[in-house]
Every structure is written in C-alpha cells, then in structure tokens.
Design a protein around this motif. Structure first.
Motif, mmCIF file in Angstrom:
data_model
loop_
_atom_site.group_PDB
_atom_site.id
_atom_site.type_symbol
_atom_site.label_atom_id
_atom_site.label_comp_id
_atom_site.label_asym_id
_atom_site.label_seq_id
_atom_site.Cartn_x
_atom_site.Cartn_y
_atom_site.Cartn_z
ATOM 1 N N GLY A 51 4.299 18.893 19.148
ATOM 2 C CA GLY A 51 3.746 18.113 19.793
ATOM 3 C C GLY A 51 2.428 19.095 20.308
ATOM 4 N N SER A 52 2.097 18.646 21.392
ATOM 5 C CA SER A 52 1.075 19.746 22.247
ATOM 6 C C SER A 52 1.246 20.758 21.950
ATOM 7 C CB SER A 52 0.780 19.813 23.819
ATOM 8 O OG SER A 52 -0.483 20.475 24.169
ATOM 9 N N ASN A 53 -0.203 21.841 21.461
ATOM 10 C CA ASN A 53 -0.358 23.430 21.458
ATOM 11 C C ASN A 53 0.290 24.185 22.897
ATOM 12 O OD1 ASN A 53 -3.292 22.685 22.467
ATOM 13 N ND2 ASN A 53 -4.104 23.052 20.757
ATOM 14 N N ARG A 54 -0.283 23.509 23.813
ATOM 15 C CA ARG A 54 -0.118 24.115 25.484
ATOM 16 C C ARG A 54 0.964 24.131 26.130
ATOM 17 N NH1 ARG A 54 -5.765 23.436 26.874
ATOM 18 N NH2 ARG A 54 -7.466 21.743 26.361
ATOM 19 N N THR A 55 2.324 24.130 24.526
ATOM 20 C CA THR A 55 3.423 24.465 26.237
ATOM 21 C C THR A 55 4.054 25.015 24.597
ATOM 22 O OG1 THR A 55 4.133 22.497 24.997
ATOM 23 C CG2 THR A 55 3.300 22.521 27.476
ATOM 24 N N PHE A 56 5.371 25.320 25.103
ATOM 25 C CA PHE A 56 6.342 26.510 24.461
ATOM 26 C C PHE A 56 6.360 25.017 23.367
ATOM 27 C CE2 PHE A 56 10.124 28.645 24.231
ATOM 28 C CZ PHE A 56 9.757 29.490 23.404
ATOM 29 N N ILE A 57 6.457 25.239 22.214
ATOM 30 C CA ILE A 57 7.052 24.499 21.214
ATOM 31 C C ILE A 57 8.172 23.561 21.419
ATOM 32 C CG2 ILE A 57 8.260 26.329 19.855
ATOM 33 C CD1 ILE A 57 6.118 23.178 18.958
ATOM 34 N N PHE A 58 9.208 24.567 21.798
ATOM 35 C CA PHE A 58 11.028 23.895 22.065
ATOM 36 C C PHE A 58 10.976 22.634 23.427
ATOM 37 C CE2 PHE A 58 11.620 28.047 20.208
ATOM 38 C CZ PHE A 58 12.294 27.482 19.212
ATOM 39 N N THR A 59 10.017 23.132 23.979
ATOM 40 C CA THR A 59 9.650 21.841 25.164
ATOM 41 C C THR A 59 9.213 20.187 24.353
ATOM 42 O OG1 THR A 59 7.534 22.477 25.744
ATOM 43 C CG2 THR A 59 9.421 23.149 26.553
ATOM 44 N N GLU A 60 9.016 19.876 23.031
ATOM 45 C CA GLU A 60 7.992 19.057 22.584
ATOM 46 C C GLU A 60 8.849 17.849 21.920
ATOM 47 O OE1 GLU A 60 4.832 18.320 22.948
ATOM 48 O OE2 GLU A 60 4.565 20.350 24.122
ATOM 49 N N LYS A 61 8.828 16.879 21.638
ATOM 50 C CA LYS A 61 9.244 15.848 20.928
ATOM 51 C C LYS A 61 10.324 16.818 19.381
ATOM 52 C CE LYS A 61 6.794 12.022 23.073
ATOM 53 N NZ LYS A 61 5.782 11.010 22.777
ATOM 54 N N TYR A 62 11.753 16.502 19.407
ATOM 55 C CA TYR A 62 12.442 16.574 18.321
ATOM 56 C C TYR A 62 12.979 15.466 17.415
ATOM 57 C CZ TYR A 62 13.534 20.843 20.744
ATOM 58 O OH TYR A 62 13.894 22.598 21.159
ATOM 59 N N TYR A 63 12.361 15.247 16.019
ATOM 60 C CA TYR A 63 12.750 14.217 15.403
ATOM 61 C C TYR A 63 14.090 15.356 13.891
ATOM 62 C CZ TYR A 63 8.841 11.875 17.448
ATOM 63 O OH TYR A 63 8.032 11.432 18.063
ATOM 64 N N SER A 64 14.314 14.457 13.759
ATOM 65 C CA SER A 64 15.229 14.899 12.416
ATOM 66 C C SER A 64 16.009 14.170 11.491
ATOM 67 C CB SER A 64 16.616 15.226 12.917
ATOM 68 O OG SER A 64 17.428 14.677 13.908
ATOM 69 N N GLY A 65 16.192 14.945 9.888
ATOM 70 C CA GLY A 65 16.246 13.450 8.829
ATOM 71 C C GLY A 65 17.749 14.800 8.361
#
Length: 623
Positions: free
Chosen positions: A549-563
């Motif tokens: 996601g964005s580089n302006r927020t904390f990484i763990f607040t961005e979108k999660y995807y998995s496989g």
C-alpha cells in the motif's frame, strides 16, 4: 495502539497459515522435535539423549498399527553428519605440496556410469540413444576451466574452489578430482579430472492466456565445446508479427580467461532488436581484474530492459549500452577464506528515439541520460557443499560470507543532473551448530537533485534454509523468506506489486500495488525417493502473505493478501531441462481481478543461492 493491533493481526494470520500447513504436511512437527544432523548440522554431546528419545518413541509408536505406520513414515533416527568440505580438503591435503606431473580429463556418459562405478553402462534403448546423440564435453574445454597446470604445487584449497567453478557450468552435473601418487617419484602426483555431463539439448514452452504462446529449443554445450544456442518461437493471435523469433548465442570462457560473450536477435510482438554482452566476472577471489560491456538496440519494445518492472503500452525505440571495470585487492593473498576489497567504476548510457510523452513530475524516468557510477566493495566468500537444497541429489555449493558496498553516481540527465548514492550490506552464514543457513541483507539509497531527495528506497530481506531432516525414508527442508521495500518520493509510474519475484506464488493481480510492501513466505519441501520416469520428485506446501500500500502510513495498516497451496516438482539432473511444476493454490479474500483458486502447470528455473561475488556498480532496484 492501532499499529499494535494491526501487527498482532499480521502475526495471527501467519500463525493460522502455518498451522494449516502443518496439517497438510505433518512432517513439519518433526522439524521442531528432532535434532538429527545432516550436512547442515553437526553431531553434539547430547547424542546419547537423542538415541534414548528415539528408542522410547519407537517403542511406544509400534504398540498400535496406526501409530506404527505414522512413525515409519515420519520419523527416522539421527544419521551421522558428513562434512563434505572437510572430506574433500582432507583428501587433497594428503598430496599437498607435491608437484603435479600429469593432468587427464575423462568425461562420463550422461546415462549409465557414476563416480562410484565408472564402468556401468546404460541399459535402456532411450538412454543409449541419448548417449549417442549427446556430444561429450571437449577435453580442451574442461582443461581451460582448470586453475592449475602441470608443474604447479598441489593446493587443496585451489582444487576445492576449482570443483565449484566447473560444477557451476550449465552442462556439467558434477565433477571429481582423483589424485594418484606417482609410482616412481613420491614428490609427483597425477590429477585425474572426471566429469559427468548433462544431456545438453532441451525444449521449453509456455502459454500466456488464450492469445500467446512460445516454444524454445536450446543446446547448452554445442559439439562439446561449451557454447550455448537457443531458438525461441513466439506467437500471438492478435498482435503483429503473429509469429516471431528470439535467438541467442553464447561463448563461455574464451581462451581460458573466464571471459563470456553472448549475442542475441529478437523480432516478436513484444520487441524487435539485438543485444550484445561481454562479461569477465570476479569468478574467484584471486582474480585481480573484472570488466564487462553490453549493448542493446531496440527498434520496438514494451520495456526499457528485458527485466525492467515497468511495461509500456506505446512501444519504445531506444538504445542502451554500458561498460565497467574493477580491480580486486586481497587482504591476505592466496587465502581463499579471507576478504577482499574491490574498486569499480562504470558508465551507462540510454538514448530514446521514440518514447512515451514524459510527464513533468516523472520526466526523469523516460529520459536520455549518461550515468557515471563508482563503488567500493568489501566481500568475503567461501562455499560449503550440501545436497537436496535447490537440486535433487547432486552436490550443491552454498556460499557463506558477506558483501558490503558503497556506490556513488552522477546522472547527466536531459531533465536535470542528479547525484546518486547507496549503502548495501549483506551477510550469509550457517547458524550455530549448523542448524540451518541464514542470509540477511539491507540497503538504502536514492537520488539528490537541487538539494532534494527523490526516487529513494529502503529495503531489507531475510532468507532461511533449515537443516535437512529425515521423515521416514524421505527427507525435507523448511524454507523461509521475508522481504520489505519502502519507496521514498518515487514517481507515480513506479509501483511495487506482489507478482514479480513470487512474493505470493501465482498471484497475478494488477490492482494490488503500492509504494510500500512487506512479504513473508514459508515453504515445506519433501524430497521423495521414488522417481517418475527417471525424474526426481519433491512435494511442497507453501504459505505466502503480502502487505502492500501507501508509503505514508504504517505498513501493518495496509491491505493484506495471502496464498496457500501445495505442489509437485519434477526434475532430472541428467538433463538441462527446467523443473516441471504442478501447483494448486488458494487465495483467501482475493482482489477483484483474481479468483479464489489457481492451478498451474509450468516450467521453473532452478533457484540460485545468493552470491557474495563483487559485481558492477549499479543503482538499487525498486521492484
């Protein structure tokens, strides 16, 4: 508090996926419970305790039929550790200091003979026909790869290093140096070089959706002289030219100087042009000079370079060339386990004849420029031998050491000159008591223009390979990988994704992009003893998680995807063919342009270990 909750969410997801993976492959439990060493773990003073544990476990398990079957499949007692490096060096040390009086080279047939029984012959019609069709490696070709000659004093470290260099050739499966004491003069020794080729002719193919496909024929050892050639036929139903050709030719180790030259021509729906490459790498720590040059002329292409992350819809017309050179200084000459310092410099030029209309904020990306770079690298490398890591039963050379570099550059650019700098650190070593192999790296860099910082990045990665663990008659390893990338003031066209480099295997979404990414991958590989028509097999299960996601927020607040998925790999080490792979994957909560499941049959290049070899000065890649 929100950041803490999101971090906890990430850890919880990883835990759940890993738990499901252990249900799919119960042998993971043995990894945490067993300490049986192999070539990545030494026996220790607690051997008696482990023997008592296995005796007790075996007694209890065999009280019932079901538990006996599970025990026989999953568990096996510790097996003695074999230090292949120590054995090789000890064997060579027996003749250390003696004068080499004779060197002979004996290439074995691809099918039939082995190093333990060189008289064995192929029995089936197919194997006999393949041996007849195959051109054995030319004796002069192998002799040019040798780091020693008649009259030299025998050096055990040099022979061990030379084994690795020959084994790295694409058409060589393995090599052995056999020493023979001269029967008359005790101060003389004969060196017999025994090589085992791979069948050098290969075929490859790929289908991309319903519109395009490719078929490739190649030979990685033409007439046994070590030259490589390939022809790749590419077709598309809707884009011209509907059928096209890509061809490459490579000459390895010219005149025994470890200089490689390759040239290619391509005319397909994706690109039209030609390329040239000359490369003399720092293949050993004792090499003083390394250099290279490349040239690319593309009349029509959708990428600046073949492996560039950005693809354009409007074809570009461009040229690219570079030249570089470096000087190595050994800290302790003639000691292969000591570090070296390398000073290097390079020039890179890119000229567009047709390009996308540059946007004012992103004009630097599609710009005519000449890039001057200089670097200083401190590196140390040594190699340990193992098996069943990325290959199937053959000897593999795992690098240890470090590579730390500082690079400075000056970009003479039509849209404004810029300075560039980066710091990159990497280290890879066996863990304590040889419990596994761990590689760590990190870097920070970017451009400086008019006192402003742009196109910057911060990156870090971790790679872990567990020791080999027995599971009944089978053996398995656990692979772990983590990667973090943060873009700072990157251009809008520059986006990270989860598809390249298999951050999530089989993930193909173009919607999941951003300027910041964190990915974690776990893979369990079970090497099977059974073969499928002479092809070795390995089952694997994997769990991948990506946050982007964005580089302006904390990484763990961005979108999660998995496989999450399972697969089967097939490979024959006697052939130059790629690894065949069947994979079934599930993608919980996928993006809108992807489905929940995915099944694929594909070819896969064998993974390479991270190398600590000095390289040309280049900017860090944001991809």
């Amino acid at each position: 508090m929100r950041h803490f909750e999101m971090g906890s969410k990430f850890i919880l997801i990883i835990g759940r996926i890993f738990f499901v993976l252990t249900l799919i492959f119960p042998g993971l439990y043995a990894l945490s419970q067993s300490n049986q060493p192999d070539s990545l773990s030494r026996l220790n003073n607690n051997g008696e305790k482990y023997e008592q544990f296995y005796d007790s476990l075996e007694y209890k398990a065999k009280q019932k039929t079901l538990t006996r079957i599970v025990y026989d499949f999953l568990i096996s007692p510790p097996r003695p550790y074999v230090d292949r490096e120590a054995l090789s060096l000890e064997y060579y040390s027996e003749m250390e200091g003696k004068i080499i009086s004779e060197i002979t080279v004996k290439p074995l047939d691809v099918f039939g003979p082995t190093f333990t029984d060189t008289t064995h012959r192929a029995k089936s019609f197919v194997e006999k026909a393949a041996n007849a069709l195959h051109s054995k490696s030319n004796l002069n070709t192998i002799e040019r790869m040798l780091l020693f000659e008649v009259g030299d004093f025998l050096d055990p470290d040099l022979l061990y290093e030379n084994e690795r260099i020959i084994r790295a050739l694409p058409y060589i499966q393995d090599v052995r140096f056999v020493l023979e004491q001269d029967s008359v003069y005790k101060g003389l020794v004969k060196v017999h070089v025994i090589t085992k080729d791979r069948f050098s002719i290969g075929v490859s193919g790929a289908v991309d959706g319903n519109n395009s496909a490719a078929l490739e024929f190649y030979n990685q050892n033409i007439f046994g002289v070590g030259h490589e050639i390939s022809f790749r036929f590419v077709g598309h139903l809707n884009r011209q030219p509907y059928t096209g050709l890509e061809t490459f030719y490579k000459i390895n180790n010219i005149r025994g100087k470890f200089i490689d030259i390759s040239a290619g021509y391509m005319n397909t729906y994706r690109r039209e042009g030609f390329s040239f490459l000359l490369d003399k790498p720092f293949i050993t720590p004792s090499i003083k000079w390394g250099y290279g040059a490349s040239a690319v002329r593309m009349y029509r292409t959708d990428r600046i370079l073949e492996d560039a992350p950005i693809q354009t819809e409007d074809p570009m017309d461009l040229s690219f060339f570079n030249v570089w050179g470096g000087r190595s200084f050994q800290i302790k000459p003639h000691d292969y386990h000591n570090s070296q310092m390398v000073l290097s410099a390079g020039i890179y030029n890119r000229t567009y004849f047709h390009r996308p209309v540059p946007i004012s904020q992103e004009s630097q990306y599609f710009s005519n420029n000449t890039f001057y770079l200089a670097g200083i690298t401190f590196t140390q490398r040594r190699y340990m031998q193992d098996q069943l890591v990325y290959s199937y039963g053959i000897t593999e050379d795992i690098p240890e050491g470090f590579k730390n570099e500082i690079v400075y550059g000056f970009d003479v650019n039509e849209f404004g000159n810029r300075h560039y700098a980066h710091l990159y650190l990497s280290n890879g070593n066996l863990l304590v008591n040889r419990q596994g192999y761990l590689y760590l790296s990190g870097g920070v860099g970017g451009y400086f223009k008019n006192n402003d910082y742009e196109q910057g990045l911060i990156q870090g990665s971790l790679n872990f390979i567990s020791r080999q663990v027995n599971a009944g008659r089978k053996r398995f390893r656990l692979f772990g990988k983590a990667n973090y990338m943060l873009g700072i003031r990157r251009f809008g066209i520059e986006e990270l994704d989860l598809t390249r480099k298999e951050h999530i295997r089989g993930f193909s979404s173009r919607d999941a992009v951003g300027k910041q990414r964190l990915s974690l991958s776990l893979e369990y590989v079970l090497f099977l003893r059974q073969q499928f028509y002479k092809f070795n097999m390995a089952m694997y299960g994997f769990a991948d998680v990506g946050i982007i996601g964005s580089n302006r927020t904390f990484i763990f607040t961005e979108k999660y995807y998995s496989g999450l998925g399972v697969g089967l790999r097939l490979h024959n080490e006697n052939l130059v063919f790629k690894t065949f792979q069947l994979r079934l994957a599930f993608y919980p909560f996928p993006p809108s342009d992807m489905s929940f499941t995915g099944f694929i049959i594909e070819e896969q290049l064998k993974k390479d270990f991270y190398s600590f070899r000095p390289t040309p000065p280049q900017p860090l890649r944001f991809e």
